[in-house]
Scaffold this active site. Structure first.
Site, mmCIF file in Angstrom:
data_model
loop_
_atom_site.group_PDB
_atom_site.id
_atom_site.type_symbol
_atom_site.label_atom_id
_atom_site.label_comp_id
_atom_site.label_asym_id
_atom_site.label_seq_id
_atom_site.Cartn_x
_atom_site.Cartn_y
_atom_site.Cartn_z
ATOM 1 N N ASP A 10 45.906 50.794 31.552
ATOM 2 C CA ASP A 10 44.897 49.811 31.140
ATOM 3 C C ASP A 10 44.280 50.163 29.802
ATOM 4 O O ASP A 10 44.096 49.333 28.929
ATOM 5 C CB ASP A 10 43.723 49.816 32.133
ATOM 6 C CG ASP A 10 43.902 48.801 33.228
ATOM 7 O OD1 ASP A 10 44.977 48.206 33.304
ATOM 8 O OD2 ASP A 10 42.942 48.623 34.009
ATOM 9 N N GLY A 38 36.593 48.226 35.850
ATOM 10 C CA GLY A 38 35.798 48.516 34.661
ATOM 11 C C GLY A 38 35.488 49.989 34.481
ATOM 12 O O GLY A 38 34.408 50.364 34.033
ATOM 13 N N SER A 60 40.320 50.253 33.227
ATOM 14 C CA SER A 60 39.247 49.555 32.523
ATOM 15 C C SER A 60 39.274 48.053 32.805
ATOM 16 O O SER A 60 38.320 47.338 32.523
ATOM 17 C CB SER A 60 39.368 49.811 31.022
ATOM 18 O OG SER A 60 40.652 49.441 30.562
ATOM 19 N N CYS A 61 40.365 47.565 33.364
ATOM 20 C CA CYS A 61 40.442 46.150 33.744
ATOM 21 C C CYS A 61 39.429 45.854 34.850
ATOM 22 O O CYS A 61 39.051 46.738 35.609
ATOM 23 C CB CYS A 61 41.829 45.813 34.274
ATOM 24 S SG CYS A 61 43.104 45.709 33.014
ATOM 25 N N VAL A 62 39.021 44.597 34.925
ATOM 26 C CA VAL A 62 38.104 44.173 35.988
ATOM 27 C C VAL A 62 38.779 43.071 36.806
ATOM 28 O O VAL A 62 39.352 42.138 36.250
ATOM 29 C CB VAL A 62 36.767 43.660 35.398
ATOM 30 C CG1 VAL A 62 35.893 43.035 36.481
ATOM 31 C CG2 VAL A 62 36.012 44.800 34.735
#
Lengths: 170, 208
Positions: B156, A93, A28-30
Protein backbone atom coordinates in the site's frame (compact mmCIF):
# COMPACT_ATOMS: atom_id res chain seq x y z
CA UNK A 1 -23.20 -20.71 1.42
CA UNK A 2 -22.53 -16.99 1.38
CA UNK A 3 -20.05 -15.80 -1.21
CA UNK A 4 -16.97 -13.81 -0.29
CA UNK A 5 -16.30 -11.20 -2.93
CA UNK A 6 -12.84 -9.67 -3.06
CA UNK A 7 -12.54 -5.91 -3.27
CA UNK A 8 -8.99 -5.20 -4.42
CA UNK A 9 -6.90 -2.04 -4.16
CA UNK A 10 -8.75 0.94 -5.70
CA UNK A 11 -11.89 -1.10 -6.33
CA UNK A 12 -15.41 -0.73 -4.94
CA UNK A 13 -18.30 -3.17 -4.92
CA UNK A 14 -21.92 -3.06 -3.80
CA UNK A 15 -24.22 -6.02 -3.12
CA UNK A 16 -27.88 -6.68 -2.41
CA UNK A 17 -27.24 -10.41 -2.33
CA UNK A 18 -26.10 -10.95 1.29
CA UNK A 19 -22.49 -11.26 0.11
CA UNK A 20 -19.47 -10.87 2.33
CA UNK A 21 -17.21 -8.24 0.78
CA UNK A 22 -13.55 -8.58 1.72
CA UNK A 23 -10.40 -6.48 1.39
CA UNK A 24 -7.17 -8.25 2.26
CA UNK A 25 -3.99 -6.73 3.64
CA UNK A 26 -4.92 -3.09 4.09
CA UNK A 27 -2.01 -0.88 5.09
CA UNK A 28 -2.37 2.83 4.50
CA UNK A 29 -5.46 2.08 2.42
CA UNK A 30 -8.85 2.57 4.07
CA UNK A 31 -11.82 0.25 3.63
CA UNK A 32 -15.07 2.19 3.71
CA UNK A 33 -18.14 0.03 4.36
CA UNK A 34 -21.52 1.65 3.74
CA UNK A 35 -24.84 -0.14 4.27
CA UNK A 36 -28.55 0.16 4.72
CA UNK A 37 -29.32 -2.18 7.63
CA UNK A 38 -33.03 -2.48 6.81
CA UNK A 39 -32.76 -3.08 3.09
CA UNK A 40 -29.69 -5.30 3.67
CA UNK A 41 -27.75 -3.61 0.92
CA UNK A 42 -24.08 -2.84 1.46
CA UNK A 43 -20.90 -1.88 -0.33
CA UNK A 44 -17.18 -1.70 0.31
CA UNK A 45 -14.54 0.61 -1.16
CA UNK A 46 -10.78 -0.01 -0.85
CA UNK A 47 -9.36 3.49 -1.20
CA UNK A 48 -5.68 4.35 -1.58
CA UNK A 49 -5.56 8.12 -1.63
CA UNK A 50 -7.50 10.98 -0.02
CA UNK A 51 -8.73 12.86 -3.03
CA UNK A 52 -8.62 12.99 -6.78
CA UNK A 53 -6.57 15.95 -7.98
CA UNK A 54 -7.72 15.67 -11.56
CA UNK A 55 -10.63 17.79 -12.79
CA UNK A 56 -11.96 14.82 -14.73
CA UNK A 57 -13.81 11.99 -12.99
CA UNK A 58 -11.32 9.17 -12.33
CA UNK A 59 -11.56 5.91 -14.27
CA UNK A 60 -11.40 4.09 -10.93
CA UNK A 61 -13.52 6.07 -8.46
CA UNK A 62 -12.65 3.51 -5.74
CA UNK A 63 -9.09 4.82 -5.61
CA UNK A 64 -9.88 8.10 -3.86
CA UNK A 65 -11.86 8.55 -0.64
CA UNK A 66 -13.99 11.42 -1.97
CA UNK A 67 -14.98 9.84 -5.28
CA UNK A 68 -15.36 6.36 -3.73
CA UNK A 69 -17.94 7.46 -1.16
CA UNK A 70 -19.99 9.34 -3.75
CA UNK A 71 -19.90 6.47 -6.24
CA UNK A 72 -20.65 3.79 -3.64
CA UNK A 73 -23.66 5.68 -2.30
CA UNK A 74 -25.00 6.03 -5.82
CA UNK A 75 -24.61 2.30 -6.47
CA UNK A 76 -26.26 1.41 -3.15
CA UNK A 77 -29.24 3.63 -3.92
CA UNK A 78 -29.43 1.95 -7.30
CA UNK A 79 -29.75 -1.35 -5.43
CA UNK A 80 -32.60 -0.08 -3.31
CA UNK A 81 -30.83 1.45 -0.30
CA UNK A 82 -32.38 4.60 1.18
CA UNK A 83 -29.98 7.47 1.61
CA UNK A 84 -31.31 8.48 5.04
CA UNK A 85 -30.74 5.06 6.59
CA UNK A 86 -27.17 4.59 5.36
CA UNK A 87 -24.52 3.87 7.99
CA UNK A 88 -20.78 3.32 7.64
CA UNK A 89 -17.68 1.79 9.17
CA UNK A 90 -14.00 2.56 8.55
CA UNK A 91 -10.98 0.28 8.76
CA UNK A 92 -7.30 0.77 7.93
CA UNK A 93 -5.22 3.88 7.39
CA UNK A 94 -2.08 2.59 9.09
CA UNK A 95 1.39 4.06 8.77
CA UNK A 96 3.40 0.98 7.80
CA UNK A 97 6.88 2.41 7.51
CA UNK A 98 8.64 4.67 9.91
CA UNK A 99 11.55 6.03 8.02
CA UNK A 100 14.35 7.16 10.30
CA UNK A 101 14.03 10.89 10.88
CA UNK A 102 10.76 10.99 8.97
CA UNK A 103 9.44 13.65 11.30
CA UNK A 104 11.88 16.26 10.00
CA UNK A 105 10.64 18.55 7.27
CA UNK A 106 13.51 17.56 5.01
CA UNK A 107 12.72 13.87 5.32
CA UNK A 108 9.08 14.57 4.57
CA UNK A 109 9.90 16.20 1.27
CA UNK A 110 12.37 13.44 0.46
CA UNK A 111 9.85 10.71 1.24
CA UNK A 112 7.14 11.99 -1.06
CA UNK A 113 3.40 12.02 -0.70
CA UNK A 114 3.13 8.65 1.04
CA UNK A 115 4.20 10.15 4.37
CA UNK A 116 1.19 9.92 6.63
CA UNK A 117 -0.98 8.85 3.75
CA UNK A 118 -2.90 6.54 6.08
CA UNK A 119 -3.91 9.36 8.40
CA UNK A 120 -4.85 11.56 5.47
CA UNK A 121 -6.99 8.77 4.01
CA UNK A 122 -8.92 8.45 7.29
CA UNK A 123 -9.57 12.19 7.47
CA UNK A 124 -10.71 12.30 3.86
CA UNK A 125 -13.03 9.31 4.34
CA UNK A 126 -14.63 10.89 7.43
CA UNK A 127 -15.09 14.15 5.56
CA UNK A 128 -16.66 12.51 2.53
CA UNK A 129 -19.09 10.58 4.75
CA UNK A 130 -19.83 13.70 6.80
CA UNK A 131 -20.68 15.65 3.68
CA UNK A 132 -23.39 13.11 2.83
CA UNK A 133 -24.48 12.93 6.52
CA UNK A 134 -23.72 9.22 6.76
CA UNK A 135 -22.96 8.33 10.40
CA UNK A 136 -19.81 6.30 11.20
CA UNK A 137 -20.89 3.43 13.45
CA UNK A 138 -17.50 1.86 13.99
CA UNK A 139 -13.80 2.45 13.30
CA UNK A 140 -10.61 0.47 13.57
CA UNK A 141 -8.07 2.85 12.07
CA UNK A 142 -4.52 4.12 12.42
CA UNK A 143 -1.62 2.33 14.09
CA UNK A 144 1.14 0.64 12.14
CA UNK A 145 -0.26 -2.81 11.35
CA UNK A 146 -1.94 -4.38 8.35
CA UNK A 147 -5.59 -5.44 8.47
CA UNK A 148 -8.00 -7.65 6.58
CA UNK A 149 -11.68 -6.70 6.48
CA UNK A 150 -14.72 -8.93 5.96
CA UNK A 151 -17.94 -6.99 5.67
CA UNK A 152 -21.21 -8.92 5.93
CA UNK A 153 -23.61 -6.88 3.83
CA UNK A 154 -26.65 -8.62 5.31
CA UNK A 155 -25.88 -7.63 8.93
CA UNK A 156 -23.52 -4.67 8.56
CA UNK A 157 -21.01 -6.54 10.70
CA UNK A 158 -17.33 -5.92 9.96
CA UNK A 159 -14.70 -8.44 10.99
CA UNK A 160 -11.16 -7.08 11.23
CA UNK A 161 -8.18 -9.41 11.43
CA UNK A 162 -4.49 -8.68 11.73
CA UNK A 163 -1.32 -10.70 12.26
CA UNK A 164 -0.50 -8.92 15.48
CA UNK A 165 -3.90 -8.52 17.14
CA UNK A 166 -6.03 -11.38 15.79
CA UNK A 167 -9.72 -10.87 15.12
CA UNK A 168 -12.25 -8.33 16.30
CA UNK A 169 -15.71 -7.26 15.21
CA UNK A 170 -17.10 -3.81 14.56
CA UNK B 1 8.96 19.25 -20.35
CA UNK B 2 7.12 16.41 -22.02
CA UNK B 3 3.72 15.29 -20.84
CA UNK B 4 3.56 12.32 -18.54
CA UNK B 5 3.65 9.15 -20.61
CA UNK B 6 0.52 7.12 -20.08
CA UNK B 7 1.23 3.59 -18.95
CA UNK B 8 -0.67 2.25 -21.95
CA UNK B 9 1.86 3.77 -24.33
CA UNK B 10 4.63 1.36 -23.37
CA UNK B 11 5.58 -0.94 -26.23
CA UNK B 12 6.61 -4.59 -25.78
CA UNK B 13 10.15 -3.59 -26.80
CA UNK B 14 10.30 -1.00 -24.04
CA UNK B 15 8.98 -3.46 -21.48
CA UNK B 16 11.65 -5.97 -22.57
CA UNK B 17 14.35 -3.33 -22.25
CA UNK B 18 13.20 -2.57 -18.71
CA UNK B 19 13.23 -6.28 -17.88
CA UNK B 20 16.79 -6.51 -19.16
CA UNK B 21 17.81 -3.50 -17.09
CA UNK B 22 16.22 -5.25 -14.11
CA UNK B 23 18.24 -8.35 -14.92
CA UNK B 24 21.47 -6.41 -14.69
CA UNK B 25 20.42 -4.63 -11.51
CA UNK B 26 19.17 -7.78 -9.80
CA UNK B 27 22.27 -9.68 -10.88
CA UNK B 28 24.46 -7.16 -9.12
CA UNK B 29 22.21 -7.26 -6.04
CA UNK B 30 22.46 -11.06 -5.99
CA UNK B 31 26.26 -10.84 -6.00
CA UNK B 32 26.09 -8.46 -3.04
CA UNK B 33 23.76 -10.80 -1.14
CA UNK B 34 25.90 -13.78 -1.99
CA UNK B 35 28.96 -12.04 -0.53
CA UNK B 36 27.07 -11.06 2.60
CA UNK B 37 25.89 -14.55 3.45
CA UNK B 38 28.69 -16.55 1.75
CA UNK B 39 26.18 -18.64 -0.17
CA UNK B 40 25.10 -19.05 -3.74
CA UNK B 41 22.10 -16.94 -4.74
CA UNK B 42 19.86 -17.98 -7.63
CA UNK B 43 17.70 -15.52 -9.51
CA UNK B 44 14.63 -15.92 -11.63
CA UNK B 45 14.57 -14.01 -14.91
CA UNK B 46 13.34 -10.53 -14.04
CA UNK B 47 9.96 -9.65 -15.42
CA UNK B 48 8.89 -6.15 -16.25
CA UNK B 49 5.15 -5.86 -16.38
CA UNK B 50 2.43 -3.32 -16.28
CA UNK B 51 -0.23 -4.48 -13.88
CA UNK B 52 -3.43 -3.08 -12.40
CA UNK B 53 -3.10 -1.79 -8.83
CA UNK B 54 -5.26 -4.59 -7.43
CA UNK B 55 -2.97 -7.22 -8.98
CA UNK B 56 0.30 -6.18 -7.33
CA UNK B 57 -0.04 -8.21 -4.08
CA UNK B 58 -0.51 -11.40 -6.11
CA UNK B 59 3.09 -11.08 -7.32
CA UNK B 60 4.37 -11.80 -3.84
CA UNK B 61 2.12 -14.54 -2.51
CA UNK B 62 -1.11 -12.62 -1.99
CA UNK B 63 -2.08 -9.65 0.17
CA UNK B 64 -2.25 -11.57 3.46
CA UNK B 65 1.14 -13.30 3.21
CA UNK B 66 3.32 -12.49 6.23
CA UNK B 67 6.43 -10.80 4.94
CA UNK B 68 9.24 -8.49 5.93
CA UNK B 69 9.54 -5.49 3.65
CA UNK B 70 12.50 -3.17 3.31
CA UNK B 71 11.59 -0.13 1.32
CA UNK B 72 13.64 2.67 -0.22
CA UNK B 73 12.60 5.68 -2.20
CA UNK B 74 14.68 6.40 -5.26
CA UNK B 75 15.47 9.95 -6.29
CA UNK B 76 17.90 11.39 -8.81
CA UNK B 77 17.57 11.48 -12.60
CA UNK B 78 14.61 9.11 -12.31
CA UNK B 79 12.38 8.45 -9.36
CA UNK B 80 10.57 5.42 -8.05
CA UNK B 81 10.92 2.97 -5.23
CA UNK B 82 12.59 -0.30 -4.56
CA UNK B 83 11.26 -2.98 -2.23
CA UNK B 84 12.88 -6.11 -0.86
CA UNK B 85 10.23 -8.55 0.32
CA UNK B 86 11.10 -11.68 2.27
CA UNK B 87 8.66 -14.25 3.53
CA UNK B 88 8.59 -14.04 7.32
CA UNK B 89 10.44 -17.34 7.80
CA UNK B 90 13.04 -16.37 5.19
CA UNK B 91 13.61 -13.02 6.86
CA UNK B 92 14.32 -14.71 10.19
CA UNK B 93 16.73 -17.19 8.58
CA UNK B 94 18.55 -14.44 6.69
CA UNK B 95 18.84 -12.33 9.82
CA UNK B 96 20.26 -15.22 11.81
CA UNK B 97 22.90 -15.80 9.12
CA UNK B 98 24.13 -12.28 9.60
CA UNK B 99 23.69 -11.85 13.33
CA UNK B 100 25.42 -14.53 15.38
CA UNK B 101 23.04 -16.25 17.80
CA UNK B 102 22.01 -13.81 20.45
CA UNK B 103 21.68 -15.27 23.91
CA UNK B 104 18.47 -17.24 23.68
CA UNK B 105 16.56 -14.53 21.89
CA UNK B 106 14.11 -15.84 19.37
CA UNK B 107 12.17 -13.93 16.75
CA UNK B 108 13.05 -10.59 15.34
CA UNK B 109 15.33 -8.71 17.73
CA UNK B 110 16.32 -5.10 17.23
CA UNK B 111 19.72 -6.16 15.95
CA UNK B 112 18.24 -8.63 13.46
CA UNK B 113 15.75 -6.07 12.26
CA UNK B 114 18.52 -3.61 11.70
CA UNK B 115 20.59 -6.25 9.86
CA UNK B 116 17.66 -6.87 7.49
CA UNK B 117 17.20 -3.16 6.97
CA UNK B 118 20.87 -2.86 6.08
CA UNK B 119 20.58 -5.82 3.69
CA UNK B 120 17.78 -4.04 1.86
CA UNK B 121 19.90 -0.96 1.66
CA UNK B 122 22.94 -2.79 0.30
CA UNK B 123 20.96 -4.80 -2.26
CA UNK B 124 19.17 -1.68 -3.45
CA UNK B 125 22.43 0.21 -3.77
CA UNK B 126 23.93 -2.67 -5.80
CA UNK B 127 20.85 -2.79 -8.01
CA UNK B 128 20.80 0.94 -8.60
CA UNK B 129 24.51 1.22 -9.22
CA UNK B 130 24.30 -1.41 -11.98
CA UNK B 131 21.30 0.39 -13.40
CA UNK B 132 23.24 3.65 -13.21
CA UNK B 133 26.21 2.20 -15.09
CA UNK B 134 23.93 0.82 -17.77
CA UNK B 135 22.00 4.02 -18.34
CA UNK B 136 24.49 6.69 -17.35
CA UNK B 137 21.82 8.05 -15.00
CA UNK B 138 22.18 8.94 -11.34
CA UNK B 139 19.97 7.26 -8.75
CA UNK B 140 19.97 8.09 -5.08
CA UNK B 141 18.27 5.72 -2.64
CA UNK B 142 16.76 7.01 0.61
CA UNK B 143 17.37 5.46 4.01
CA UNK B 144 15.57 2.12 4.28
CA UNK B 145 12.21 1.74 6.00
CA UNK B 146 11.29 -1.59 7.57
CA UNK B 147 7.99 -3.34 8.29
CA UNK B 148 6.95 -6.89 9.02
CA UNK B 149 3.29 -7.52 8.29
CA UNK B 150 0.83 -8.49 5.55
CA UNK B 151 2.28 -8.07 2.04
CA UNK B 152 -0.72 -6.05 0.89
CA UNK B 153 -0.31 -3.60 3.75
CA UNK B 154 3.36 -3.10 2.97
CA UNK B 155 2.68 -2.62 -0.74
CA UNK B 156 0.00 0.00 0.00
CA UNK B 157 2.68 2.39 1.10
CA UNK B 158 4.67 1.93 -2.09
CA UNK B 159 1.66 2.09 -4.37
CA UNK B 160 0.24 5.23 -2.77
CA UNK B 161 3.28 7.11 -4.04
CA UNK B 162 2.81 5.90 -7.58
CA UNK B 163 -0.93 5.68 -7.97
CA UNK B 164 -2.09 9.29 -7.91
CA UNK B 165 -2.28 9.56 -11.67
CA UNK B 166 -2.16 5.97 -12.87
CA UNK B 167 -4.38 2.92 -12.46
CA UNK B 168 -1.54 0.59 -13.41
CA UNK B 169 1.96 0.32 -12.06
CA UNK B 170 5.11 -0.79 -13.77
CA UNK B 171 6.96 -3.42 -11.77
CA UNK B 172 10.33 -4.95 -12.48
CA UNK B 173 10.35 -8.02 -10.31
CA UNK B 174 12.93 -10.71 -9.56
CA UNK B 175 12.55 -13.70 -7.29
CA UNK B 176 15.63 -15.07 -5.61
CA UNK B 177 16.57 -18.13 -3.61
CA UNK B 178 19.61 -18.51 -1.37
CA UNK B 179 20.79 -22.08 -1.90
CA UNK B 180 21.18 -24.46 0.98
CA UNK B 181 18.94 -22.45 3.28
CA UNK B 182 15.26 -21.76 2.87
CA UNK B 183 15.42 -18.13 1.92
CA UNK B 184 13.05 -16.89 -0.74
CA UNK B 185 12.51 -13.28 -1.57
CA UNK B 186 11.45 -10.75 -4.12
CA UNK B 187 13.24 -7.65 -5.24
CA UNK B 188 10.85 -5.23 -6.88
CA UNK B 189 11.59 -1.97 -8.64
CA UNK B 190 8.69 0.42 -9.14
CA UNK B 191 9.75 3.10 -11.62
CA UNK B 192 7.72 6.27 -11.36
CA UNK B 193 5.84 6.50 -14.64
CA UNK B 194 6.34 10.26 -14.62
CA UNK B 195 10.11 9.93 -15.07
CA UNK B 196 10.01 6.80 -17.19
CA UNK B 197 10.72 8.63 -20.43
CA UNK B 198 14.19 9.54 -19.14
CA UNK B 199 15.15 5.97 -18.35
CA UNK B 200 13.71 4.65 -21.62
CA UNK B 201 15.65 7.22 -23.58
CA UNK B 202 18.88 6.13 -21.91
CA UNK B 203 18.07 2.49 -22.61
CA UNK B 204 17.80 3.38 -26.29
CA UNK B 205 14.05 2.78 -26.54
CA UNK B 206 12.49 6.25 -26.25
CA UNK B 207 8.85 7.09 -26.67
CA UNK B 208 8.09 8.26 -30.22
Amino acid sequence: MIDTVKVGVAELKASDNHDVLASFGLGSCVAIAIYDPLMKVGGLAHVMLPESRSPEPPAMPGKFADTAVACLVEELIGLGARKRSLKSKLVGGAQMFELPGASSAEAKTACGPSVNIGARNIVAAREALGKLKIPIEGEDTGGNHGRTVRFDTSTGEVEVSSIRFGKSTL
Amino acid sequence: MTSMPGAGRLTPLQIDALGEAGNIGAGNAAIALSLMVSKKVELSTPKASLIPLAGVPDLVGGPEAAVAGIYLEVQGDCSGSILLLLEEESALILASLMVPAESGEAGLTVVKRSALQETGSILSAAYLSALGQLTGLFFKPSVPGFAMDMAGAILDHVLADLAASEDHVLVVETDFIVSGVKIMGHLVLFPDLGTLDTILEHLGVPFD
